[in-house]
Scaffold this motif. Structure first.
Motif, PDB file in Angstrom:
ATOM      1  N   ASP A  94      -3.898  -0.784   8.383  1.00  0.00           N
ATOM      2  CA  ASP A  94      -4.982   0.105   8.015  1.00  0.00           C
ATOM      3  C   ASP A  94      -4.399   1.227   7.162  1.00  0.00           C
ATOM      4  O   ASP A  94      -3.254   1.131   6.707  1.00  0.00           O
ATOM      5  N   ASP A  95      -5.166   2.290   6.937  1.00  0.00           N
ATOM      6  CA  ASP A  95      -4.717   3.326   6.015  1.00  0.00           C
ATOM      7  C   ASP A  95      -3.437   4.022   6.469  1.00  0.00           C
ATOM      8  O   ASP A  95      -2.655   4.498   5.648  1.00  0.00           O
TER       9      ASP A  95
ATOM     10  N   LYS B  78      -6.305  -6.171  -0.037  1.00  0.00           N
ATOM     11  CA  LYS B  78      -7.762  -6.181  -0.077  1.00  0.00           C
ATOM     12  C   LYS B  78      -8.301  -5.418   1.125  1.00  0.00           C
ATOM     13  O   LYS B  78      -7.671  -5.368   2.187  1.00  0.00           O
ATOM     14  N   ASP B  79      -9.488  -4.846   0.938  1.00  0.00           N
ATOM     15  CA  ASP B  79     -10.079  -4.064   2.027  1.00  0.00           C
ATOM     16  C   ASP B  79     -10.236  -4.903   3.289  1.00  0.00           C
ATOM     17  O   ASP B  79     -10.033  -4.414   4.408  1.00  0.00           O
TER      18      ASP B  79
ATOM     19  N   LYS C 156      -7.249  -4.970   5.465  1.00  0.00           N
ATOM     20  CA  LYS C 156      -6.856  -3.711   6.085  1.00  0.00           C
ATOM     21  C   LYS C 156      -7.578  -3.497   7.405  1.00  0.00           C
ATOM     22  O   LYS C 156      -7.336  -2.509   8.098  1.00  0.00           O
ATOM     23  N   LYS C 157      -8.476  -4.409   7.725  1.00  0.00           N
ATOM     24  CA  LYS C 157      -9.227  -4.330   8.976  1.00  0.00           C
ATOM     25  C   LYS C 157      -9.034  -5.641   9.720  1.00  0.00           C
ATOM     26  O   LYS C 157      -9.203  -6.713   9.166  1.00  0.00           O
TER      27      LYS C 157
ATOM     28  N   THR D 242      -4.946  -7.688  -3.604  1.00  0.00           N
ATOM     29  CA  THR D 242      -5.943  -7.454  -4.642  1.00  0.00           C
ATOM     30  C   THR D 242      -5.303  -6.991  -5.953  1.00  0.00           C
ATOM     31  O   THR D 242      -5.768  -7.352  -7.032  1.00  0.00           O
TER      32      THR D 242
ATOM     33  N   ASP E  57       0.831  -1.213   0.000  1.00  0.00           N
ATOM     34  CA  ASP E  57       0.000   0.000   0.000  1.00  0.00           C
ATOM     35  C   ASP E  57       0.861   1.258   0.000  1.00  0.00           C
ATOM     36  O   ASP E  57       0.565   2.246   0.676  1.00  0.00           O
TER      37      ASP E  57
ATOM     38  N   GLU F  29      -1.101  -4.045  -3.282  1.00  0.00           N
ATOM     39  CA  GLU F  29      -2.282  -3.393  -2.735  1.00  0.00           C
ATOM     40  C   GLU F  29      -3.135  -4.431  -2.015  1.00  0.00           C
ATOM     41  O   GLU F  29      -3.526  -5.449  -2.596  1.00  0.00           O
TER      42      GLU F  29
END
Length: 954
Positions: free
Chosen positions: A269-270, A232-233, A236-237, A201, A179, A230
């Motif tokens: 996370d972000d 996957k969403d 990230k959680k 992803t 990321d 990158e």
């Protein structure tokens, strides 16, 4: 008869009809916008309708035209993508005509209104945007539980060797980010070996600007091949990770049971990245790709360009890096085996935390690893003299323990849009010990044993290192390219150790078997050493015009070295330690370094040329003495001044073609140990003495390179030519006693050593998405000089290396990767041409993966090595094969049970051979061979086993 003729006519008619129906088709069309303007470089893909897997792909030319050739009849979907336009897709309908002309295919630009429109399209396996290729990870299926490294092997244009090094589009990948953030520093393999493939992803591969260009805003023409992963969403959680535990048995029943435990945990996370990794095993897996940590005196890498606070172009030599610095008294006994040789017990654990805010960035990690390695080795060596040669044989047993704690911290604070402060700390605490038992025998002509040495040595070393740097950067707000930077650094090393040296040396007489000279050595060396270093640098970049930039820099440093080494003779009969002044030494020196230089850079439309000159000055103020309580010292005061030119040319030819060339001069000061005017005879057969009159060595190097990558055909070509010439190269003059074979070495300057070589790689798909072939060649010719008993010996090594790699991925149920590498080295010696030889090193390898029903999988790999050296009567052929079968367990697919056999043929033997200057050597190390292992893996997130037919030829 009529029926027979009628049948024959019908068969002929059927054959004629089949002959008229084409089996291969050509699809062509033109990409355009709604105003009929051509869209060049659009990505055109042919997908299987049932699962969107990639069948074929290309790019449109400048006029928007594209062609897909040699297409089999099937159920396909044509998909076209172009930046800023809605993806276009169209069903392919086959007829009895070989040519399928789709005409002009109009694509609609994305407008604000269209953001609200849901466009249902098949997700493309890959997209090409300029020099960036973005892969949809879901389109390239890998077995459950695979790592990112396994995923990358499947991607078109990507290759990974057996050590995990990544080559993308024909170029070495230097950086892998997650990321957009660094993962455990800058080691690319940390991410690819430890992150699960299911977490990814997208994979993006592109040519990133160098860190220098990013900081200064001035394009230097240099590109760094970069891979960004990158997530996957869902990943990230919360957290994700897996744990593996295994137990097995040694097939030779000589070293007991085998076992391993390893795992990792990640939470992203972000803005935050948190990771844990760990392992313990006795299977020779010494770490998770942190090769630097296996070197007891290795150097710690900094995180980014100029994080070490040094500015300006290359030239090297004087900009010291404290970690892994200069000589510390020579306590370490050289390790005979390389990574993976012998038998080792290993423990490693690490924690990493990254924070990436808008103005604040933090990167920190702690890592510990320890290795206990057992090396049982047989070594043979032949040394060439002016009138003959002598041979030596060694049988040794060595146990090494190395434990490393490493802490890295980087803090970056953007004060405002023009001012930034960076602080870095790299620290390491090391502890290690070594024990060595060795029997060395020397033979003269006629196989007469002239001397024999029995060695029992042990060392115990503790070392602490730290390097701290503070950097201030400023860039003008209204003047692009104007930059200023200042830095200050402090480093410290403390190294304390004890070395016990015990040896019995027997010198035999050729005239009488009873005439034997005995020399015993029983010493203890206590060594204390310290290094303190202060550095500072300034950099200023001024734009002369929009295309021309002027760069000036100053580098200053002062380094203090202190070593106190006390040697004691262990008088066993009296129980006393008797000081040995001839082997005790003391030195203290201060080294000052200053470099000032300027360069002018021209940068416009991909053409970048830079030329500059620097002057650098070394100053050495030292004093040396023998004895533990010296009253007189030998002073060494030297000053060296050198001019350093630098020229570089980089040219972006567009369309993923790059050309570069450069000329560089590097100046390196002599090693402090080589400057010491003292004699070290701690090894009676190999005596070292210093030379305070040494000059700095100068290396002139020229290189030329070209790289091309065609994203439409995925063909790549890389070429690099290089030449180097040495002036005042530091070599070791050897005086060998013809009777006792005692060697005395003295460092000496000599000019004339040189090397010239080339590297070439060419890769192309045999069939898009199914197979790929790459070939490489690496010829190299070198000339090395040294003195042997006062006579100049010239050693010429002509090395020829060739390689091929074939990747076959016909389906998701079967993949096969094969490689072959051939290496031949011809060594020629001027002092004794009869000793000329040819050394052959060939390797063949292959990896196969098979998916069976009921979630069973088979994996096997073969590494076949050939070593040939007629001078040593060596012809060794070692087939090393590993195989495993595993099954995914449970409804949630979170577990795996695997049965593996390593070195099926029980042939693993650590072999190496080497030729240089006036000797050739061969080494065999007993190494972990056949053993079996049953492992259980639990994956927190589960393992998806829904494998589809996918594209990609890796």
């Amino acid at each position: 008869m009529k029926k027979l003729l009628l049948g024959a006519l019908m068969c002929l008619s059927a054959l004629f009809a089949c002959a008229q129906t084409p089996t291969r088709f050509q699809i062509q069309g033109i990409t355009a916008d709604t105003s009929s303007g051509p869209l060049g470089s659009a990505t055109v893909m042919l997908l299987q309708r049932k699962d969107s897997s990639l069948v074929n792909f290309t790019r449109s030319n400048d006029k928007g035209a594209f062609v897909l050739r040699n297409v089999k009849k099937g159920d396909y979907l044509l998909k076209i993508s172009f930046v800023g336009y809605i993806p276009f897709q169209k069903d392919i309908v086959f007829s009895d005509k070989e040519l399928i002309d789709l005409g002009t295919l109009e694509m609609k630009a994305i407008t604000k209104e269209l953001f609200e429109v849901v466009v249902k399209t098949a997700r493309a396996p890959l997209s090409i945007k300029g020099d960036t290729i973005e892969y949809n990870a879901a389109s390239f299926k890998v077995p459950p539980g695979s790592t990112v490294e396994d995923l990358l092997r499947k991607l078109p244009g990507v290759q990974i060797d057996q050590d995990g090094n990544i080559v993308a589009q024909g170029q070495q990948v230097r950086k892998v980010t997650v990321d957009g953030k660094r993962f455990f520093g800058d080691d690319p393999k940390m991410a690819t070996k430890n992150l699960p493939a299911e977490a990814i992803t997208k994979v993006q591969i592109f040519n990133d600007k160098s860190e220098q260009a990013k900081v200064t805003g001035v394009d230097d023409g240099k590109k760094e091949k970069t891979v960004n992963l990158e997530l996957k969403d869902g990943f990230k959680k919360g957290g994700f990770g897996k744990v593996t535990a295994g137990l097995g048995a040694d097939g030779n029943n000589s070293r007991g049971a085998r076992g391993e435990i390893k795992g990792n945990y990640n939470k992203f996370d972000d803005k935050n990245q948190f990771s844990l990794i760990g392992l313990t095993n006795n299977t020779n897996q010494t770490g998770m790709s942190w090769d630097d940590y296996q070197d007891f005196r290795g150097s710690g890498s900094f995180n980014s360009w100029n994080d070490n606070g040094d500015f300006g172009f290359g030239g090297g030599g004087g900009r010291f890096f404290v970690i892994g610095g200069d000589d510390d008294g020579g306590l370490n006994i050289p390790v005979g085996g390389g990574r993976g040789q012998g038998y080792s017990n290993n423990v490693a654990a690490g924690i990493n935390y990254n924070y990436n805010g808008k103005k604040t960035k933090v990167n920190s990690s702690y890592y510990y690893n320890s290795t206990r390695q057992v090396l049982d080795a047989l070594r043979s060596r032949e040394n060439f003299l002016t009138n003959g040669s002598f041979k030596s044989q060694e049988e040794s047993s060595q146990i090494n323990f190395i434990g490393n704690h490493r802490l890295s911290f980087r803090y970056e604070q953007m004060i405002d849009s023009t001012n930034t402060i960076i602080f870095t700390n790299n620290s390491r605490l090391n502890g290690g010990n070594t024990s060595l038992n060795s029997l060395q025998q020397y033979f003269q002509a006629g196989n007469f044993k002239s001397n024999e040495t029995t060695i029992k040595n042990a060392t115990d070393v503790d070392k602490m290192e730290t390097a701290n740097t503070l950097i201030y950067r400023w860039k003008a707000k209204n003047k692009k390219g104007r930059n200023f930077a200042a830095s200050g650094s402090y480093g410290y090393v403390q190294n304390d150790g004890i070395a016990d040296q015990n040896s019995l040396n027997l010198f035999y007489s050729a005239n009488s078997a009873n005439d034997v000279i005995r020399r015993a050595l029983d010493l203890t060396n206590n060594t204390n050493s310290q290094v303190n270093e202060l550095k500072s640098s300034l950099l200023f970049v001024e734009p002369v015009s929009k295309r021309v930039f002027w760069e000036s820099f100053i580098n200053l440093s002062r380094r203090g070295n202190f070593v106190d080494r006390d040697a004691f003779d262990l008088a066993q009969e009296s129980g006393r330690r008797i000081p040995v002044d001839t082997l005790s030494s003391y030195f203290k020196n201060d080294i000052t370094y200053a470099r000032i230089g300027s360069a002018v850079r021209y940068s416009y439309k991909g053409f970048n040329i830079s030329g500059g000159m620097a002057v650098q000055r070394f100053g050495l103020d030292g004093k040396f003495a023998l004895g533990q309580n010296p009253t007189s010292f030998i002073n060494v005061n030297r000053t060296f001044v050198a001019w350093i030119p630098n020229v570089s040319v980089n040219y972006d030819l567009k369309n993923n073609r790059y050309l570069w060339s450069g000329y560089d001069v590097s100046v390196n000061q002599p090693n402090v140990r080589d400057l010491q005017p003292v004699i070290d005879n701690s090894n009676p057969l190999y005596i070292r003495q210093g030379n305070p009159d040494l000059l700095p060595s100068v290396n002139h190097s020229v290189n030329f390179g070209y790289n091309m990558f065609n994203p439409a055909s995925f063909t790549n070509l890389g070429l690099n030519l290089f030449y180097s010439y040495n002036v005042n190269q530091i070599i070791y003059n050897q005086q060998v006693d013809p009777r006792t074979l005692v060697t005395v070495t003295t460092p000496t300057n000599i000019s004339g050593g040189q090397s010239i070589g080339a590297w070439m790689n060419f890769g192309f798909p045999l069939k898009k998405t199914k197979s790929n072939l790459s070939v490489n060649a690496n010829p190299n010719f070198s000339r090395n000089l040294t003195y042997i008993n006062g006579v100049l010996n010239e050693t010429n090594n002509d090395s020829y290396r060739f390689g091929m790699r074939l990747d076959l991925t016909p389906s998701d149920n079967f993949t096969f990767f094969a490689n072959a590498n051939w290496g031949v080295t011809n060594s020629r010696f001027s002092v004794n041409t009869a000793q000329n030889m040819k050394i052959i090193n060939h390797t063949y390898g292959g990896t196969m993966n098979i998916k069976l029903p009921k979630d069973f999988f088979i994996n096997s790999n073969l590494d076949y090595r050939i070593y040939v050296n007629n001078r040593f009567n060596l012809d060794q052929r070692l087939p090393i094969m590993n195989a495993s079968i595993y099954k995914i367990l449970g409804k949630a697919k979170k577990a795996e049970l695997r049965l593996s056999v390593y070195d099926v043929f029980n042939k693993n033997l650590g072999i190496s051979q080497f030729a240089n200057q006036n000797f050739v050597s061969q080494e065999k190390v007993q190494t972990l061979a056949r053993y079996g292992m049953l492992t259980f893996t639990y994956n927190m997130r589960g393992m998806n086993t829904t494998l589809k037919r996918r594209g990609g030829f890796f």
